[in-house]
Design an enzyme around this catalytic site. Structure first.
Site, short mmCIF file in Angstrom:
data_model
loop_
_atom_site.label_atom_id
_atom_site.label_comp_id
_atom_site.label_asym_id
_atom_site.label_seq_id
_atom_site.Cartn_x
_atom_site.Cartn_y
_atom_site.Cartn_z
N ARG A 51 -15.91 -46.27 -68.64
CA ARG A 51 -15.44 -46.57 -70.49
C ARG A 51 -13.60 -45.30 -70.64
O ARG A 51 -13.87 -44.05 -70.15
CB ARG A 51 -15.92 -45.92 -71.81
CG ARG A 51 -17.17 -46.78 -71.87
CD ARG A 51 -18.28 -46.95 -72.30
NE ARG A 51 -19.31 -45.95 -71.64
CZ ARG A 51 -20.29 -45.00 -72.25
NH1 ARG A 51 -20.84 -45.75 -73.33
NH2 ARG A 51 -21.62 -44.14 -71.71
N LYS A 63 -32.57 -53.00 -68.26
CA LYS A 63 -32.66 -52.42 -68.08
C LYS A 63 -34.33 -51.36 -68.00
O LYS A 63 -34.65 -50.78 -67.12
CB LYS A 63 -32.24 -51.34 -69.19
CG LYS A 63 -31.07 -50.71 -69.04
CD LYS A 63 -30.30 -49.75 -70.13
CE LYS A 63 -29.88 -48.57 -70.08
NZ LYS A 63 -29.06 -48.31 -71.50
N CYS A 80 -16.40 -40.14 -74.66
CA CYS A 80 -17.52 -39.08 -76.18
C CYS A 80 -15.97 -38.81 -75.71
O CYS A 80 -15.48 -38.57 -77.60
CB CYS A 80 -17.96 -37.94 -75.21
SG CYS A 80 -20.05 -38.57 -74.57
N VAL A 139 -27.73 -40.07 -72.97
CA VAL A 139 -28.75 -38.80 -73.84
C VAL A 139 -30.29 -39.53 -73.78
O VAL A 139 -30.45 -38.59 -73.77
CB VAL A 139 -27.72 -38.93 -75.34
CG1 VAL A 139 -28.69 -38.07 -75.93
CG2 VAL A 139 -26.51 -38.42 -74.68
N ASN A 183 -17.20 -30.88 -78.87
CA ASN A 183 -16.24 -31.49 -78.26
C ASN A 183 -14.32 -31.63 -78.12
O ASN A 183 -13.53 -32.15 -78.00
CB ASN A 183 -16.60 -33.14 -78.73
CG ASN A 183 -18.11 -33.74 -78.23
OD1 ASN A 183 -17.76 -32.73 -77.08
ND2 ASN A 183 -17.86 -35.12 -77.46
N GLY A 208 -3.91 -32.79 -66.32
CA GLY A 208 -3.99 -33.38 -65.62
C GLY A 208 -3.17 -34.69 -66.46
O GLY A 208 -2.93 -34.61 -66.69
N THR A 256 -24.43 -39.41 -81.58
CA THR A 256 -23.01 -37.92 -82.59
C THR A 256 -23.40 -39.49 -83.56
O THR A 256 -22.23 -40.05 -83.73
CB THR A 256 -22.28 -37.81 -81.67
OG1 THR A 256 -22.61 -37.36 -80.02
CG2 THR A 256 -21.10 -37.68 -81.66
N ARG A 302 -23.19 -33.46 -69.93
CA ARG A 302 -22.01 -34.08 -69.55
C ARG A 302 -22.52 -35.00 -68.58
O ARG A 302 -23.27 -34.63 -68.09
CB ARG A 302 -21.10 -32.80 -69.01
CG ARG A 302 -20.19 -32.41 -69.66
CD ARG A 302 -19.92 -30.59 -68.88
NE ARG A 302 -20.88 -30.16 -69.27
CZ ARG A 302 -20.75 -28.48 -68.08
NH1 ARG A 302 -19.93 -28.06 -68.22
NH2 ARG A 302 -21.62 -27.92 -69.02
C1 UGA Z 1 -18.04 -34.77 -72.93
C2 UGA Z 1 -18.31 -32.86 -73.50
O1 UGA Z 1 -18.25 -31.88 -72.39
C3 UGA Z 1 -20.19 -32.92 -73.16
O2 UGA Z 1 -20.26 -31.73 -73.93
C4 UGA Z 1 -20.54 -33.84 -74.79
O3 UGA Z 1 -22.30 -33.76 -75.01
C5 UGA Z 1 -20.05 -35.40 -74.12
O4 UGA Z 1 -18.63 -35.42 -74.03
C6 UGA Z 1 -20.93 -35.89 -75.68
O5 UGA Z 1 -20.05 -36.15 -76.26
O6 UGA Z 1 -21.44 -36.88 -75.05
P1 UGA Z 1 -18.41 -36.21 -70.75
O7 UGA Z 1 -17.37 -36.81 -71.29
O8 UGA Z 1 -19.32 -36.73 -70.01
O9 UGA Z 1 -19.36 -35.18 -71.60
O10 UGA Z 1 -17.50 -35.83 -69.96
P2 UGA Z 1 -16.43 -34.18 -69.26
O11 UGA Z 1 -17.07 -33.75 -68.63
O12 UGA Z 1 -16.50 -32.88 -70.48
O13 UGA Z 1 -15.33 -34.70 -69.43
C7 UGA Z 1 -14.47 -35.31 -70.48
C8 UGA Z 1 -12.62 -35.75 -69.98
O14 UGA Z 1 -12.33 -34.52 -69.56
C9 UGA Z 1 -12.69 -36.19 -68.34
O15 UGA Z 1 -11.93 -37.38 -68.50
C10 UGA Z 1 -12.18 -34.73 -67.96
O16 UGA Z 1 -11.55 -36.00 -66.32
C11 UGA Z 1 -11.61 -34.42 -68.57
N1 UGA Z 1 -10.95 -32.70 -68.03
C12 UGA Z 1 -12.28 -32.01 -68.50
C13 UGA Z 1 -9.77 -32.61 -68.17
O17 UGA Z 1 -8.73 -32.82 -67.79
N2 UGA Z 1 -9.44 -31.05 -67.87
C14 UGA Z 1 -10.98 -30.17 -67.87
O18 UGA Z 1 -10.27 -29.06 -67.92
C15 UGA Z 1 -12.33 -30.62 -68.29
#
Ligand code: UGA
Length: 451
Positions: free
Chosen positions: A347, A39, A280, A15, A228, A273, A124, A156
């Site tokens: 994670r 880092k 997150c 972030v 979220n 899935g 957050t 994301r």
């Molecule tokens: C998520 C949110 O999408 C962001 O908007 C938010 O800013 C972020 O958390 C955060 O709080 O910092 P992120 O965790 O990076 O982002 O990833 P995502 O793309 O949202 O995926 C999260 C999980 O959901 C993954 O395990 C993915 O495989 C799963 N997922 C996603 C599904 O199982 N089905 C879907 O259709 C989409």
């Protein structure tokens, strides 16, 4: 002509760094405070200390506006805006652990000047944290002229820069009018869509202005959790529909196509899935559920979302166990260990959870990930072989479970790879492989609600 601001960003994780780069690309002068020496050294060489597409190319573009330091005093006194972007990991009781937030506040408080500054909370944090921060800052720096604002991020992993420069919306909860105006100035180039970006991101540049919402600080804090939780709910809902597909013979792909054409539902986050992972959704859904309970309200829907997610991966394993007539002494390939593609983050990785469950059920496991060398993995007990080569991983396996939809699995030659396996059984936990290709490669294919 937009006037540029002096910005201090505390924390160079996904972030903090993505926000820093986005704001430097927008023309502001950004100083990032990162206290982990290793880092920091990587960042000072213009590199990124974790895998995240586009960031390194973007740093090259805005290098003149961006610098990194370990010292608060080199960034905080001159800043017009201080952005707190330290991590808030899950606390043992499933809320958010705010120790890094409060530690940073204690450190920066001694360097606050007596002119107007905005302290922006991007990490957050539970609803009400802005009030705690306000009280603390009044004690630590009574002479400072500080406005506290909540400005959650929605980016994301895997597309963090793209989400930071082209967000769907910007949400600001600020109690003082001047602070909101200053944050409007900060985000003006992003709102107008005029930020310079690496060439490959150009196609994503929105054709419309980005909206900015002025809300209360409590609403901004809650909006982050709500977003979220809602996305997690969409995923758990589709996983439940997929389970109904399995028991009725309907097909989740057909249901998804039908739902996503309904503009009221929206096209995204409808992929069934093995459940959601990452740093997150699991953390924030639990934190919101707990937050609601503390405020006297039981959030039953969210509880169900979490339960469905916890069970989904084991439900899949039960299905495979049935097909294989038991898992004991079977050799299973786990494909994908990062929590989703395009990140090296493990994670709350479903792949790691499945390895542990397979071992508990007496199976032997071989696991592959295209970014294996960069992954942080737990020490597995005996019976796990980690492979950086896909063909080696599949050698002598009785079945493979595709856990993370990395492109390399979609592009693999399954007819050839299948020859390495003892039995050609593919459990596609992300419904990502072509049914036709798998059939032609002579695989027994099991998906999630895919018939
Ligand atoms: C998520 C949110 O999408 C962001 O908007 C938010 O800013 C972020 O958390 C955060 O709080 O910092 P992120 O965790 O990076 O982002 O990833 P995502 O793309 O949202 O995926 C999260 C999980 O959901 C993954 O395990 C993915 O495989 C799963 N997922 C996603 C599904 O199982 N089905 C879907 O259709 C989409």
């Amino acid at each position: 002509m937009q006037s540029s601001l002096e910005v201090a960003i505390i924390g160079a994780g996904y972030v903090g760094l993505s926000t820093a780069v986005a704001l430097a690309l927008a023309g502001h002068r950004v100083r990032v405070v990162e206290q982990q020496t290793q880092k920091l050294e990587v960042l000072q060489q213009g590199q990124v200390p974790f895998f995240e597409p586009d960031l390194e190319a973007a740093i090259l573009l805005c290098a003149d506006n961006l610098c990194f330091t370990a010292q608060m005093q080199k960034a905080v006194p001159t800043a017009d805006i201080i952005i707190l972007a330290v991590s808030t990991p899950p606390s043992p009781a499933h809320g958010a652990d705010l120790r890094q937030v409060f530690a940073a506040l204690h450190q920066l408080a001694v360097f606050l000047p007596d002119r107007q500054q905005v302290l922006v909370v991007k990490s957050t944090v539970p609803v009400g944290t802005h009030l705690e921060i306000q009280t603390l800052m009044q004690q630590l720096a009574p002479d400072a002229n500080l406005a506290i604002a909540s400005n959650p991020e929605f980016l994301r992993q895997g597309r963090a820069l793209r989400d930071a420069v082209f967000p769907d919306r910007i949400v600001i909860g600020a109690s003082e009018t001047w602070a909101f105006a200053r944050l409007q100035q900060l985000y003006a180039p992003i709102m107008a869509g005029i930020v310079q970006v690496p060439e490959n991101l150009e196609i994503h540049r929105p054709k419309h202005a980005i909206p900015i919402l002025e809300v209360s600080a409590a609403s901004a804090e809650l909006a982050k959790y709500a977003a979220n939780a809602f996305l997690a709910m969409k995923i758990s809902f589709m996983n439940e529909i997929a389970n109904v597909c399995d028991s009725t013979g309907a097909d989740i792909g057909d249901i998804k196509s039908t739902l996503q054409l309904d503009t009221r539902i929206g096209a995204d986050f409808l992929n069934a899935g093995l459940g959601y992972g990452g740093s997150c959704f699991p953390k924030d859904t639990k934190a919101l559920s707990q937050l609601a309970l503390r405020s006297g309200y039981e959030f039953r829907l969210l509880k169900a979302v979490i339960e469905v997610n916890n069970e989904q991966k084991y439900r899949a394993l039960n299905k495979l166990e049935h097909v294989l007539h038991g898992l004991r002494d079977k050799q299973i390939a786990i494909l994908g260990l990062s929590f989703k593609p395009d990140t090296a983050d493990t994670r709350e990785s479903i792949g790691v959870d499945l390895i542990e469950e397979l071992l508990a059920r007496g199976a032997m496991v071989k696991a592959h990930d295209p970014m294996l060398a960069q992954l942080q993995l737990p020490e597995f007990s005996q019976g796990v072989t980690l492979c950086s080569d896909l063909a080696n991983c599949l050698e002598s396996c009785d079945a493979a479970i595709l856990v993370t939809e990395w492109r390399c699995y979609q592009e693999a030659n399954w007819a050839l790879l299948g020859q390495r396996m003892s039995q050609r059984i593919m459990f596609d936990g992300r419904n990502t492989l072509s049914l036709k290709a798998m059939q032609e490669a002579d695989f027994v294919y099991i998906g999630i609600g895919r018939n």
